[in-house]
Design a protein around this motif. Sequence first.
Motif, PDB file in Angstrom:
ATOM      1  N   VAL A  41      38.955   3.814  -9.961  1.00 51.08           N
ATOM      2  CA  VAL A  41      39.188   4.149 -11.371  1.00 51.08           C
ATOM      3  C   VAL A  41      37.880   4.256 -12.150  1.00 51.08           C
ATOM      4  N   VAL A  42      36.886   3.464 -11.790  1.00 49.49           N
ATOM      5  CA  VAL A  42      35.595   3.588 -12.474  1.00 49.49           C
ATOM      6  C   VAL A  42      34.948   4.925 -12.119  1.00 49.49           C
ATOM      7  N   GLY A  43      35.111   5.355 -10.863  1.00 48.77           N
ATOM      8  CA  GLY A  43      34.591   6.668 -10.482  1.00 48.77           C
ATOM      9  C   GLY A  43      35.263   7.781 -11.262  1.00 48.77           C
ATOM     10  N   VAL A  44      36.568   7.699 -11.414  1.00 44.37           N
ATOM     11  CA  VAL A  44      37.286   8.714 -12.192  1.00 44.37           C
ATOM     12  C   VAL A  44      36.876   8.639 -13.664  1.00 44.37           C
ATOM     13  N   ALA A 224      29.155   0.861  -9.319  1.00 42.35           N
ATOM     14  CA  ALA A 224      28.003   1.632  -9.769  1.00 42.35           C
ATOM     15  C   ALA A 224      27.910   2.961  -9.029  1.00 42.35           C
ATOM     16  N   VAL A 225      28.118   2.922  -7.728  1.00 42.35           N
ATOM     17  CA  VAL A 225      28.014   4.150  -6.923  1.00 42.35           C
ATOM     18  C   VAL A 225      29.127   5.130  -7.290  1.00 42.35           C
ATOM     19  N   THR A 226      30.363   4.636  -7.375  1.00 41.92           N
ATOM     20  CA  THR A 226      31.466   5.555  -7.675  1.00 41.92           C
ATOM     21  C   THR A 226      31.374   6.102  -9.106  1.00 41.92           C
ATOM     22  N   TYR A 227      30.916   5.273 -10.037  1.00 42.81           N
ATOM     23  CA  TYR A 227      30.756   5.770 -11.403  1.00 42.81           C
ATOM     24  C   TYR A 227      29.694   6.871 -11.445  1.00 42.81           C
ATOM     25  N   ALA A 228      28.575   6.644 -10.753  1.00 42.73           N
ATOM     26  CA  ALA A 228      27.491   7.643 -10.733  1.00 42.73           C
ATOM     27  C   ALA A 228      27.972   8.945 -10.104  1.00 42.73           C
ATOM     28  N   VAL A 229      28.704   8.844  -8.999  1.00 44.53           N
ATOM     29  CA  VAL A 229      29.222  10.051  -8.347  1.00 44.53           C
ATOM     30  C   VAL A 229      30.243  10.751  -9.247  1.00 44.53           C
ATOM     31  N   GLY A 230      31.133   9.989  -9.873  1.00 39.87           N
ATOM     32  CA  GLY A 230      32.122  10.574 -10.768  1.00 39.87           C
ATOM     33  C   GLY A 230      31.466  11.241 -11.953  1.00 39.87           C
ATOM     34  N   HIS A 231      30.469  10.603 -12.524  1.00 44.10           N
ATOM     35  CA  HIS A 231      29.762  11.175 -13.660  1.00 44.10           C
ATOM     36  C   HIS A 231      29.049  12.468 -13.268  1.00 44.10           C
TER      37      HIS A 231
END
Length: 238
Positions: A41-44, A224-231
């Motif tokens: 969900v953080v990535g999304v 952190a990784v999924t948020y960066a990739v999602g962003h």
Amino acid sequence: MTPTPPTPPTEDHHPLPTRLNWLRAGVLGANDGVISTAGLVVGVAGATTSRSALLAAGVAGLLAGSLSMAAGEYVSVSSQRDSERAALEKERRELAADPAAELEELTGLLAERGLSREVAREAAEQLTERDALRAHARVELGIEPDALADPWQAAFASFVSFTAGALLPLLAILLPPPGLRVPVTVAAVLVALVACGRVSARLGGAPPGRAVLRNAAGGALAMAVTYAVGHLLGTTGG
């Protein structure tokens, strides 16, 4: 004076180590639910502020993760149960074929645990007279015949524990206003991971400090990784 042989094991169908193993598995399942759903969900959230997109992704991740955990646990415990049954059947055949040799084997196993040969022999005879298969299952195989692993119970426990853990980041990302979603989720997840780390370390008899640090650091890195990739994907797509 002949020492009194040890009392045969009591009929405890759910010994403490078994209960602790189930509790530890439940904590780890909840921990997996927290980390995997939080990362999703953080990535999304890094790509979009749409609550419907977050809800869809979170619910899909929760169901996929909980069902996958349940199916994996069912298969694993079913294999364990099959192995235990096969070992018990083999032991039953050996007892029928050569009870004297099996009595000698049980005596040796008890002697290896610190009993004198005389006491071990007397204890082995008493255990064999009461229930030879149960005695060999417990002492030789480490199996409780009346409490074989239940794959359905294991699958249900994994499903429930993963779902319980996954609900936290899902609610944390959906309830706050858009500007606070990620910070609130990160804070809630880190608190949950610290708690899971402390409980799992305590159940395992290990110092909690390193377990808590590893757990929290792993969860923080995943988010952190999924948020960066999602962003990045959200920006590129936009």
